[in-house]
Design a protein around this motif. Structure first.
Motif, mmCIF file in Angstrom:
data_model
loop_
_atom_site.group_PDB
_atom_site.id
_atom_site.type_symbol
_atom_site.label_atom_id
_atom_site.label_comp_id
_atom_site.label_asym_id
_atom_site.label_seq_id
_atom_site.Cartn_x
_atom_site.Cartn_y
_atom_site.Cartn_z
ATOM 1 N N THR A 1 1.037 -1.202 -0.296
ATOM 2 C CA THR A 1 0.217 -0.146 -0.247
ATOM 3 C C THR A 1 0.882 1.107 -0.098
ATOM 4 O OG1 THR A 1 -0.410 -0.411 2.267
ATOM 5 C CG2 THR A 1 -1.893 -1.461 1.216
ATOM 6 N N THR A 2 2.252 1.338 0.062
ATOM 7 C CA THR A 2 2.762 2.065 0.023
ATOM 8 C C THR A 2 2.768 2.865 -1.457
ATOM 9 O OG1 THR A 2 4.722 0.550 -0.491
ATOM 10 C CG2 THR A 2 3.906 1.271 2.146
ATOM 11 N N VAL A 3 3.391 4.430 -2.106
ATOM 12 C CA VAL A 3 3.028 4.795 -2.868
ATOM 13 C C VAL A 3 4.245 4.632 -3.175
ATOM 14 C CG1 VAL A 3 2.853 6.593 -3.786
ATOM 15 C CG2 VAL A 3 1.235 5.988 -2.358
ATOM 16 N N ASP A 4 5.470 4.673 -2.703
ATOM 17 C CA ASP A 4 6.666 4.790 -3.444
ATOM 18 C C ASP A 4 7.650 2.996 -4.194
ATOM 19 O OD1 ASP A 4 7.248 3.234 -0.999
ATOM 20 O OD2 ASP A 4 8.980 3.403 -0.541
ATOM 21 N N VAL A 5 6.489 2.472 -4.091
ATOM 22 C CA VAL A 5 6.754 1.228 -4.365
ATOM 23 C C VAL A 5 6.112 0.651 -5.992
ATOM 24 C CG1 VAL A 5 8.280 -0.167 -2.551
ATOM 25 C CG2 VAL A 5 5.891 -0.538 -2.845
ATOM 26 N N THR A 6 5.054 1.771 -6.285
ATOM 27 C CA THR A 6 4.070 1.372 -7.111
ATOM 28 C C THR A 6 4.897 1.444 -8.744
ATOM 29 O OG1 THR A 6 3.197 4.242 -7.282
ATOM 30 C CG2 THR A 6 2.208 2.211 -6.095
ATOM 31 N N PRO A 7 4.622 1.723 -9.324
ATOM 32 C CA PRO A 7 4.960 2.093 -11.070
ATOM 33 C C PRO A 7 4.395 3.482 -11.388
ATOM 34 C CG PRO A 7 3.207 0.226 -10.974
ATOM 35 C CD PRO A 7 3.021 0.075 -9.534
ATOM 36 N N ASP A 8 4.147 3.969 -10.950
ATOM 37 C CA ASP A 8 4.123 5.203 -11.174
ATOM 38 C C ASP A 8 4.910 6.215 -10.287
ATOM 39 O OD1 ASP A 8 0.697 5.546 -12.397
ATOM 40 O OD2 ASP A 8 0.912 4.186 -10.743
ATOM 41 N N CYS A 9 5.034 5.768 -9.175
ATOM 42 C CA CYS A 9 6.293 6.533 -8.468
ATOM 43 C C CYS A 9 7.865 5.923 -8.676
ATOM 44 C CB CYS A 9 6.471 5.452 -7.119
ATOM 45 S SG CYS A 9 7.773 7.063 -5.770
ATOM 46 N N ALA A 10 7.796 4.972 -9.384
ATOM 47 C CA ALA A 10 9.226 4.140 -10.349
ATOM 48 C C ALA A 10 8.946 5.338 -11.529
ATOM 49 C CB ALA A 10 9.222 2.877 -10.112
ATOM 50 N N GLY A 11 8.492 5.366 -12.537
ATOM 51 C CA GLY A 11 8.387 6.081 -13.625
ATOM 52 C C GLY A 11 9.089 7.657 -13.736
ATOM 53 N N MET A 12 8.876 8.207 -12.575
ATOM 54 C CA MET A 12 8.736 9.550 -11.663
ATOM 55 C C MET A 12 10.031 9.656 -11.244
ATOM 56 S SD MET A 12 9.068 12.041 -9.538
ATOM 57 C CE MET A 12 8.590 11.532 -8.134
ATOM 58 N N LEU A 13 10.456 8.945 -10.519
ATOM 59 C CA LEU A 13 11.932 9.075 -9.532
ATOM 60 C C LEU A 13 12.877 8.454 -11.789
ATOM 61 C CD1 LEU A 13 11.991 7.315 -6.554
ATOM 62 C CD2 LEU A 13 11.886 9.612 -7.433
ATOM 63 N N GLU A 14 12.506 7.657 -12.296
ATOM 64 C CA GLU A 14 13.357 7.801 -13.338
ATOM 65 C C GLU A 14 13.814 8.860 -14.532
ATOM 66 O OE1 GLU A 14 13.623 5.039 -17.558
ATOM 67 O OE2 GLU A 14 11.489 5.297 -16.388
ATOM 68 N N LYS A 15 12.270 9.428 -14.446
ATOM 69 C CA LYS A 15 12.118 10.330 -15.371
ATOM 70 C C LYS A 15 12.827 12.094 -14.462
ATOM 71 C CE LYS A 15 10.349 9.285 -18.926
ATOM 72 N NZ LYS A 15 11.261 8.870 -19.916
ATOM 73 N N LEU A 16 13.072 11.670 -13.012
ATOM 74 C CA LEU A 16 13.946 12.692 -12.545
ATOM 75 C C LEU A 16 15.428 13.280 -12.317
ATOM 76 C CD1 LEU A 16 13.904 14.742 -10.204
ATOM 77 C CD2 LEU A 16 13.657 13.590 -8.668
ATOM 78 N N MET A 17 15.613 10.953 -12.391
ATOM 79 C CA MET A 17 17.440 10.900 -12.179
ATOM 80 C C MET A 17 17.612 11.450 -13.517
ATOM 81 S SD MET A 17 18.357 9.968 -9.480
ATOM 82 C CE MET A 17 16.767 10.914 -9.145
ATOM 83 N N LEU A 18 17.095 10.887 -14.796
ATOM 84 C CA LEU A 18 17.519 11.272 -16.586
ATOM 85 C C LEU A 18 17.591 12.843 -16.439
ATOM 86 C CD1 LEU A 18 15.302 8.747 -19.014
ATOM 87 C CD2 LEU A 18 17.685 8.607 -18.234
ATOM 88 N N ALA B 1 8.456 14.437 -14.943
ATOM 89 C CA ALA B 1 8.705 13.797 -13.194
ATOM 90 C C ALA B 1 7.507 14.977 -12.871
ATOM 91 C CB ALA B 1 10.184 15.051 -12.970
ATOM 92 N N TYR B 2 7.598 16.307 -13.327
ATOM 93 C CA TYR B 2 6.938 17.043 -12.685
ATOM 94 C C TYR B 2 5.041 16.981 -13.075
ATOM 95 C CZ TYR B 2 3.869 21.314 -11.328
ATOM 96 O OH TYR B 2 2.701 22.207 -11.013
ATOM 97 N N ALA B 3 4.905 16.175 -13.932
ATOM 98 C CA ALA B 3 3.825 15.626 -14.791
ATOM 99 C C ALA B 3 3.127 14.757 -13.601
ATOM 100 C CB ALA B 3 3.409 15.051 -16.213
ATOM 101 N N ALA B 4 3.819 13.319 -13.730
ATOM 102 C CA ALA B 4 3.340 12.474 -12.350
ATOM 103 C C ALA B 4 3.375 12.591 -11.343
ATOM 104 C CB ALA B 4 4.449 12.020 -12.860
ATOM 105 N N LEU B 5 3.629 14.042 -11.227
ATOM 106 C CA LEU B 5 4.226 14.499 -9.346
ATOM 107 C C LEU B 5 2.744 14.576 -8.952
ATOM 108 C CD1 LEU B 5 7.390 15.366 -8.857
ATOM 109 C CD2 LEU B 5 6.417 13.979 -7.527
ATOM 110 N N CYS B 6 1.924 15.649 -10.469
ATOM 111 C CA CYS B 6 0.833 16.457 -9.602
ATOM 112 C C CYS B 6 -0.313 15.048 -10.551
ATOM 113 C CB CYS B 6 0.220 17.127 -11.275
ATOM 114 S SG CYS B 6 1.452 18.887 -11.012
ATOM 115 N N ALA B 7 -0.301 14.074 -10.777
ATOM 116 C CA ALA B 7 -1.377 12.740 -11.145
ATOM 117 C C ALA B 7 -1.195 12.074 -10.583
ATOM 118 C CB ALA B 7 -1.265 12.379 -12.732
ATOM 119 N N PRO B 8 -2.407 11.618 -10.072
ATOM 120 C CA PRO B 8 -2.157 10.076 -8.876
ATOM 121 C C PRO B 8 -1.641 9.298 -9.197
ATOM 122 C CG PRO B 8 -4.376 11.063 -9.751
ATOM 123 C CD PRO B 8 -3.652 11.809 -10.590
#
Length: 871
Positions: free
Chosen positions: A179-196, A231-238
């Motif tokens: 149930t933690t958001v940090d290991v969801t595919p959405d969060c992983a995708g956002m963090l990938e874009k942030l690191m890139l 990354a910002y678009a992912a942060l602003c979406a559920p």
């Protein structure tokens, strides 16, 4: 630039858990106590690996971070071996007494406890990406090594988060109940874009520090902004919209605006250099507007980031004021609307690093005896079946795409449509050649280089005249004393001693004469070929190409309908191509997610029945591929008929002939320019090297004249003493002085002989090269010996442009052997400073003009070739 603020990810925290006991109990119950005893060491190893990777405290220093990274990699490989062998779930037949507890990395008060190895693997992979980001942030980006380290670590962090999303671990963890958001595919995708984004930002710092062109800097900055925007678009979406701290969101938002504005700023600098003032003003306004909007929403961001944004905004404002002033007073151009400008181009220099190699567990030996042989064989068979399907379908798709490419090429599509619309293109290789010519100055810049040839020729001529005048003056003085004293003047004549130097000066004079002829050939070639080469000065070069024009008269006025129908068919063909690419990706994605090992290990019945059932999931995609290929074949026939009609209406045959003729003209101009440029460069190198060689000869003349002056004074004194009646006393003094010279100084060894150059290599007519002489490590010799052979290249060939073969200078026929002793004493019995065995002090060159270029090392170069060659 290294002070830019970047973000690192904090690791997830976990609760300590005992892996040893539950796993050993499962082995004993599912296999045997003997197997459990055999696996005892492996169980202890897995327990220790988790303690080092998960439960040990982490420190921010670089050495600790490296240890953390190594521990996480080792534990991740171990988990890859644990997952297929130990089904961890609440099922009583599985490892049901083992649960993992992990806290959310961004909201530590939230945690999840699950009996799922998928959660454990996802959390470890998340922490691996977090540690990579901390390694990148700890690097000193002031240095080149630090920038490379940070950039590589950010890309590895992006690779870890990409693997978390693409491998399905995140989805499996969520499916298991995480149930933690940090290991969801959405969060992983956002963090990938942030690191890139932060990895690309490191490259931006590097290109700015390296002074790269504004166009490249703009493309790199735009890509940084694109990654931050994603990354910002992912942060602003559920589900991430309310999960992250607002300062994180503001930071990413402001970074996206900053680098979009920076891309506009760098683009405006390039536009200003091209005097496209109107577009420069528009780009600056767009960038400043984006910065202003982002600053209003930025709350709690770091002061360093705000300072960087303010500095950029001030620079853009200064340039905007200047550009508007110039436009209002000079250019008077209409500033285009923002909507009419095209999107700024972007260049991605980074990608998510693959961690497949460091996470490969195939060489690990943990629990190697616990895998059922039947399950492994069935899995291998199934994998071969899937690979065969994917390989067959991929070949069909590739063949279909190649057929499309060839047929469109035969029909000259879509180039002919683009030419009709004014988007004329040129072959990539030819365009690169033209750009290289324009960067080097183009045909218009050849006159300046020809003037350099003239200036260097004059400088060499002046040096040669000065050297000859020095020798003539010394010879005149020697002749005057010889006339005055008659037979008492016993030292050798100057012409005998300076024969070596005089021969070389004559050789240089002959080379300069031939050089003038070659220069004239070059200048005549430039003048004759300038009308051909002038096409290369057109910018852009596409403006020199012909375009398709509409027919002057039309009977039915259906030209637009013909063009519209053809364009519509081409769009449909493009859609089919995109669909094929998507189908291939679907096959690969299905294979990646197709994990039947749990079913094989937990299932009952025949493995063959299970494999036949599972393989049918690929049938729908194979059917779609077949339909796509059939639709493409029909559409190509339709396009062929439409293109024939289009070619007849717009007279494409004449256009193609004119275009090919223009291509050939540009290619011929490039070849002629490159040939001329190379000849000029050879001439410049020749003159620079010749100037250095003449300077060395001039230095030798200065040393020779100084020594002859010393001889002259001593001989005059000796003659005067003899005339005054002191012959006996003078002879006694001279004998004593000679006996005081040490034996090793009385016979100085001659300087080394330059070896003859071997024939061969490329040679083109024009010039004989001057010889180079090594710095003296022995006393200067007298100048009675014949000259050394200079090192030359290959024999000459015919000159370019059809010119005649210039005369060749003949080398002196007799050369001294390697041990030859140069010259003779100045007069019998004399030993002066010139014959002293000590190293003489080199005199500074005489007052002659210095070369406008640096000489390219010792002369002659072994690679001197082409238009300027020795004779």
């Amino acid at each position: 630039m290294a002070a830019n603020v970047m973000l690192a990810i904090h690791e997830k925290k976990a609760t300590a858990v005992d892996l040893y006991r539950p796993l050993r109990q499962y082995i004993a119950s599912a296999y045997s106590e003997r197997e459990a005893a055999t696996a005892d060491d492996d169980l202890c190893a897995v327990r220790d690996l988790r303690a080092a990777a998960v439960e040990a405290p982490s420190l921010p220093d670089p050495s600790s971070l490296e240890q953390r990274r190594a521990a996480l990699l080792a534990y991740a490989r171990a988990l890859a071996l644990v997952e297929p062998r130990f089904p961890i779930s609440p099922d009583r037949a599985h490892v049901h007494s083992l649960s993992f507890t992990w806290h959310d990395a961004f909201k530590t008060n939230k945690k999840v406890n699950l009996p799922s190895v998928h959660l454990e693997r996802a959390a470890v992979l998340f922490n691996l990406g977090a540690v990579y980001s901390q390694v990148a942030l700890a690097a000193d980006r002031v240095t080149d090594v630090g920038i490379r380290t940070a950039c590589g670590a950010f890309q590895s962090a992006a690779g870890a988060f990409a693997l978390l999303r693409e491998s399905g671990l995140a989805a499996k963890a969520v499916a298991a109940g995480a149930t933690t958001v940090d290991v969801t595919p959405d969060c992983a995708g956002m963090l990938e874009k942030l690191m890139l984004a932060q990895a690309q930002e490191c490259f931006f710092e590097k290109v700015i520090a390296g002074g790269k062109p504004h166009t490249l800097c703009s493309k790199v900055a735009r890509q940084v902004g694109v990654y931050y925007e994603e990354a910002y678009a992912a942060l602003c979406a559920p589900p991430l919209i309310q999960h992250f701290d607002k300062t994180w969101v503001s930071h990413v938002q402001l970074k996206a605006a900053q680098f979009y504005a920076d891309a506009c700023y760098r683009c405006s600098l390039d536009l200003h250099e091209k005097e496209e003032i109107a577009q420069e003003i528009a780009r600056l306004k767009i960038g400043m507007s984006a910065l202003a909007d982002a600053k209003k929403a930025a709350k709690g961001v770091a002061a360093q980031l705000l300072d960087a944004v303010n500095k950029l905004e001030n620079n853009m404002k200064t340039n905007l004021d200047r550009a508007m002033k110039e436009n209002n007073s000079v250019y008077l151009m209409r500033v285009p609307d923002a909507g009419t400008l095209g999107a700024l181009p972007a260049a991605s220099l980074v990608k998510s690093s693959s961690l497949a190699e460091v996470l490969d567990a195939s060489k690990e030996r943990l629990f190697s005896s616990l895998v059922p042989d039947g399950s492994m064989k069935a899995l291998s068979k199934y994998t071969e079946m899937v690979d065969d399907i994917i390989r067959t379908q991929a070949e069909k798709l590739q063949q279909s795409s190649e057929i499309t490419r060839v047929k469109l090429k035969e029909m000259d599509l879509p180039d002919s449509i683009l030419s009709l619309e004014g988007n004329i293109s040129i072959p990539v290789d030819l365009k690169e050649d033209v750009e290289a010519v324009q960067v080097s100055g183009g045909p218009a810049g050849l006159e300046a280089e020809l003037q350099q040839l003239r200036d260097l020729s004059r400088v060499n001529q002046d040096l040669l005249v000065q050297t000859e005048e020095m020798l003539q003056k010394e010879a005149s003085e020697d002749a005057q004393f010889r006339t005055q004293f008659g037979s008492r003047w016993t030292r050798p004549q100057s012409s005998t001693l300076t024969k070596n130097i005089q021969d070389r000066l004559n050789l240089f004079a002959a080379n300069l004469k031939k050089a003038a002829g070659s220069d004239a050939l070059i200048e005549r070639g430039v003048k004759e070929n300038y009308p051909l080469m002038s096409i290369l000065d057109k910018r852009p070069i596409e403006s020199a190409l012909p375009s398709i024009s509409r027919p002057i008269m039309s009977l039915d006025g259906n030209e637009d309908a013909i063009v519209g129908a053809l364009k519509q068919s081409l769009r449909q063909l493009q859609s089919l191509g995109e669909e094929r690419a998507g189908l291939e990706d679907m096959l690969k994605e299905m294979k990646r997610k197709d994990d039947i090992l749990p079913k094989l290990m937990a299932g009952v019945g025949s493995h063959d029945d299970l494999l036949k059932k599972e393989i049918t999931k690929y049938d729908p995609i194979c059917a779609e591929i077949a339909d796509n290929i059939v639709a493409q074949e029909q559409l190509l026939l339709q396009i062929q008929a439409q293109n024939e009609q289009f070619a007849a209406v717009f007279n494409l045959d004449d256009f193609k002939v004119a275009r090919e003729r223009c291509y050939k003209q540009i290619a011929a101009a490039v070849v002629k320019y490159q040939e001329t440029k190379k000849n000029i460069n050879d001439g410049l190198n020749f003159y620079v090297t010749l100037q250095d060689a003449i300077g060395r000869i001039q230095q030798q003349c200065s040393d020779f004249i100084m020594t002859r002056n010393i001889q002259c004074r001593e001989m005059i004194e000796d003659v005067q003493r003899k005339l005054a009646g002191f012959n006996l006393s003078s002879s006694s003094n001279v004998s004593q002085r000679h006996s005081s010279v040490p034996p090793d100084q009385q016979s100085p060894s001659p300087p080394p002989h330059a070896p003859h150059a071997q024939p061969g290599g490329d040679s083109r007519p024009g010039y004989s090269q001057p010889e180079t002489r090594p710095p003296y490590s022995q006393p200067y010799p007298t100048y009675g010996a014949p000259p050394q052979q200079p090192q030359y290249g290959a024999p000459p060939q015919q000159p370019p442009y059809g010119g005649g073969h210039p005369g060749q200078y003949q080398q002196p026929p007799h050369q001294p052997p390697p041990g030859h002793d140069y010259g003779q004493p100045a007069y019998p019995g004399w030993r002066g400073p010139y014959y002293n065995g000590q190293q003489p002090q080199l005199q500074q060159p005489g007052p002659y003009p210095q070369a406008p270029y640096n000489a390219p090392g010792s002369y002659p170069s072994q690679h001197q070739n082409n238009y300027y060659r020795p004779q």
